[in-house]
Motif scaffolding. Structure first.
Motif, mmCIF file in Angstrom:
data_model
loop_
_atom_site.group_PDB
_atom_site.id
_atom_site.type_symbol
_atom_site.label_atom_id
_atom_site.label_comp_id
_atom_site.label_asym_id
_atom_site.label_seq_id
_atom_site.Cartn_x
_atom_site.Cartn_y
_atom_site.Cartn_z
ATOM 1 N N LEU A 51 0.838 -1.190 0.000
ATOM 2 C CA LEU A 51 0.000 0.000 0.000
ATOM 3 C C LEU A 51 0.877 1.246 0.000
ATOM 4 O O LEU A 51 1.693 1.435 0.899
ATOM 5 C CB LEU A 51 -0.917 0.004 1.229
ATOM 6 C CG LEU A 51 -2.017 -1.069 1.215
ATOM 7 C CD1 LEU A 51 -2.822 -1.021 2.501
ATOM 8 C CD2 LEU A 51 -2.938 -0.885 0.021
ATOM 9 N N PRO A 52 0.730 2.095 -0.979
ATOM 10 C CA PRO A 52 1.583 3.283 -1.077
ATOM 11 C C PRO A 52 1.180 4.351 -0.063
ATOM 12 O O PRO A 52 0.183 4.228 0.645
ATOM 13 C CB PRO A 52 1.322 3.771 -2.501
ATOM 14 C CG PRO A 52 -0.090 3.341 -2.772
ATOM 15 C CD PRO A 52 -0.250 2.015 -2.065
ATOM 16 N N LYS A 53 1.951 5.421 -0.016
ATOM 17 C CA LYS A 53 1.570 6.598 0.748
ATOM 18 C C LYS A 53 0.598 7.427 -0.093
ATOM 19 O O LYS A 53 0.504 7.256 -1.299
ATOM 20 C CB LYS A 53 2.808 7.444 1.067
ATOM 21 C CG LYS A 53 3.819 6.762 1.960
ATOM 22 C CD LYS A 53 4.981 7.679 2.299
ATOM 23 C CE LYS A 53 5.851 7.955 1.107
ATOM 24 N NZ LYS A 53 7.106 8.639 1.472
ATOM 25 N N VAL A 54 -0.107 8.328 0.561
ATOM 26 C CA VAL A 54 -0.928 9.285 -0.175
ATOM 27 C C VAL A 54 -0.004 10.305 -0.843
ATOM 28 O O VAL A 54 -0.177 10.648 -2.014
ATOM 29 C CB VAL A 54 -1.931 9.997 0.766
ATOM 30 C CG1 VAL A 54 -2.705 11.073 0.009
ATOM 31 C CG2 VAL A 54 -2.895 8.980 1.382
ATOM 32 N N GLU A 55 0.986 10.784 -0.085
ATOM 33 C CA GLU A 55 1.943 11.750 -0.601
ATOM 34 C C GLU A 55 3.099 11.027 -1.298
ATOM 35 O O GLU A 55 3.520 9.954 -0.857
ATOM 36 C CB GLU A 55 2.500 12.623 0.531
ATOM 37 C CG GLU A 55 1.461 13.472 1.225
ATOM 38 C CD GLU A 55 0.950 14.620 0.365
ATOM 39 O OE1 GLU A 55 1.622 14.964 -0.642
ATOM 40 O OE2 GLU A 55 -0.116 15.169 0.695
ATOM 41 N N GLU A 56 3.603 11.613 -2.348
ATOM 42 C CA GLU A 56 4.719 11.003 -3.083
ATOM 43 C C GLU A 56 5.981 10.955 -2.236
ATOM 44 O O GLU A 56 6.718 9.970 -2.232
ATOM 45 C CB GLU A 56 4.978 11.788 -4.373
ATOM 46 C CG GLU A 56 6.064 11.181 -5.248
ATOM 47 C CD GLU A 56 6.241 11.942 -6.556
ATOM 48 O OE1 GLU A 56 7.281 11.744 -7.202
ATOM 49 O OE2 GLU A 56 5.345 12.726 -6.915
ATOM 50 N N SER A 57 6.230 12.057 -1.492
ATOM 51 C CA SER A 57 7.392 12.133 -0.613
ATOM 52 C C SER A 57 6.940 12.645 0.748
ATOM 53 O O SER A 57 6.097 13.539 0.832
ATOM 54 C CB SER A 57 8.450 13.076 -1.201
ATOM 55 O OG SER A 57 9.623 13.050 -0.441
ATOM 56 N N GLU A 214 -9.669 3.608 -0.334
ATOM 57 C CA GLU A 214 -8.852 4.718 0.143
ATOM 58 C C GLU A 214 -7.656 4.239 0.973
ATOM 59 O O GLU A 214 -7.709 3.210 1.641
ATOM 60 C CB GLU A 214 -9.697 5.666 1.010
ATOM 61 C CG GLU A 214 -10.826 6.357 0.258
ATOM 62 C CD GLU A 214 -10.326 7.400 -0.724
ATOM 63 O OE1 GLU A 214 -9.199 7.904 -0.542
ATOM 64 O OE2 GLU A 214 -11.065 7.717 -1.679
ATOM 65 N N ILE A 215 -6.588 5.018 0.926
ATOM 66 C CA ILE A 215 -5.410 4.847 1.776
ATOM 67 C C ILE A 215 -5.448 5.966 2.819
ATOM 68 O O ILE A 215 -5.736 7.119 2.474
ATOM 69 C CB ILE A 215 -4.105 4.953 0.961
ATOM 70 C CG1 ILE A 215 -4.125 3.996 -0.236
ATOM 71 C CG2 ILE A 215 -2.883 4.689 1.841
ATOM 72 C CD1 ILE A 215 -4.175 2.543 0.126
#
Length: 387
Positions: A51-57, A214-215
């Motif tokens: 599961l990725p982050k919502v923000e890229e960094s 949603e994440i």
């Protein structure tokens, strides 16, 4: 497929080093979370979803100071500051939020919890006012209090889900992508890493109940729980590890509370923030989506934490929901039981704090009964027993 022969070779090597056949009794390490931890891993029960982050960094958040404006891109704001452009702003003050109307190009986030824990209610008027703001994330669910009050990891996550459910019932499922979760990260390095990963899994599962995918947006801050007034420099080491856990675990924003517990100086604020800078720019750990994915150990404890958190969430719902359980005193009592047990481990030295109960400068001055109440969720530092 796990390599059985290789695993046996490792076992034999450990037996030789420890000079015993009974290595698992020696290597077994208890924990208060009820999580089974193996001394060695050569497989994972079931690979977990990445599961990725919502923000890229990851946003590196500093307490606002004028001298930081040129170099810092994300601030935690307690009072209004004019002409802050192209910054990411986290609002931590209800009165301030009322007077801010961001432009479309601004990035504003609310850290104002709409739950009144003492009254056992949601401040519906405040929630609707915040939803009317042009913020990227309008509603904050704060479970940092629960961590600092001594709640178990699975309790923190189960409560976060239950609070989310209460908000959905009040404001509708459209708020799912408007919520920010404020989470305190403690000193159990891999467990806290797994905590954030597990929360992404269970929150994602909850949103699917409403036809979404949603994440969670996670604002992670360092805990007060394991900090001490004496030997404050040790707090820097503890908070650096906590920030690393948060970044590797996939937090969207990180913030380091001041390492000086009982005071704050311009120098201590700068040093606290620069911990994040070192981790991000010298260790480069703030850019990965899910850096610990594939680690047998982290994957296994992530799965166990997620399962325990979901089970607690279901239990809370079956018994009337978070607010009802709060009014009945059930939530407070369960956190109290875990917090007191945790404090006993500190007193007995099972949980070690350098300069407090290991190589101490202090002696026990307060009992657990002096520090905790089963009727109130309140933040307590372990070291307060000795201060």
């Amino acid at each position: 497929m796990p390599n059985t022969e290789s695993f046996t070779n490792w076992e034999n090597l450990v037996k030789k080093q420890l000079k015993t056949e009974d290595i698992y009794t020696i290597l077994n390490k208890d924990n208060l979370e009820g999580i089974e931890v193996k001394p060695m891993y050569n497989a994972v029960q079931e690979p977990l979803k990445n599961l990725p982050k919502v923000e890229e960094s990851t946003h590196l958040v500093a307490a606002y100071h004028e001298s930081l404006e040129e170099d810092v891109f994300a601030f935690l704001l307690e009072q209004n500051v004019e002409n802050l452009q192209e910054k990411t702003i986290f609002i931590n003050n209800k009165d301030l939020a009322e007077h801010i109307s961001p432009e479309d190009t601004d990035q504003y986030f609310s850290l104002i919890d709409v739950f009144d824990e003492k009254a056992g209610i949601i401040n519906e008027q405040l929630a609707k006012e915040l939803l009317g703001k042009n913020f990227k994330r309008n509603i904050c669910i704060d479970i940092s209090l629960h961590q600092n009050a001594g709640a178990a990891i699975y309790q923190q996550l189960g409560i976060a889900l239950a609070k989310t459910k209460e908000l959905i019932e009040l404001l509708g499922e459209g708020i799912l992508n408007k919520i920010l979760f404020r989470i305190a990260v403690g000193g159990n390095y891999f467990f806290e890493m797994a905590k954030l990963r597990a929360f992404k899994l269970v929150f994602n599962q909850l949103t699917k109940e409403y036809g979404a995918d949603e994440i969670p947006y996670i604002f992670a801050e360092t805990s007060w729980r394991n900090k001490a007034v004496a030997d404050a420099e040790n707090n820097l080491i503890r908070s650096t590890l906590e920030l690393a856990s948060a970044m590797i675990g996939g937090a969207d924003a990180v913030y380091s509370n001041n390492y000086l517990v009982d005071k704050s100086t311009a120098n201590s604020e700068e040093i606290s923030f620069k911990q994040q800078i070192v981790l991000a720019y010298e260790s480069i750990i703030n850019v990965f989506e899910d850096a610990s994915n594939g680690s047998y150990y982290v994957e296994d404890i992530t799965r166990q934490i997620a399962e325990k958190a979901w089970d607690l969430f279901v239990e809370i719902e079956e018994n009337g929901g978070y607010l009802e359980q709060l009014k009945q005193g059930v939530i407070q009592k369960e956190i109290y039981k875990h917090a007191v047990e945790e404090q006993k481990w500190v007193e007995e030295g099972k949980i070690k704090l350098i300069g407090v109960n290991l190589y101490p400068k202090l002696e026990v001055k307060k009992s657990a009964d002096d520090l905790y109440s089963e009727k109130e969720i309140k933040a307590v530092r372990w070291a307060e027993m000795f201060e």
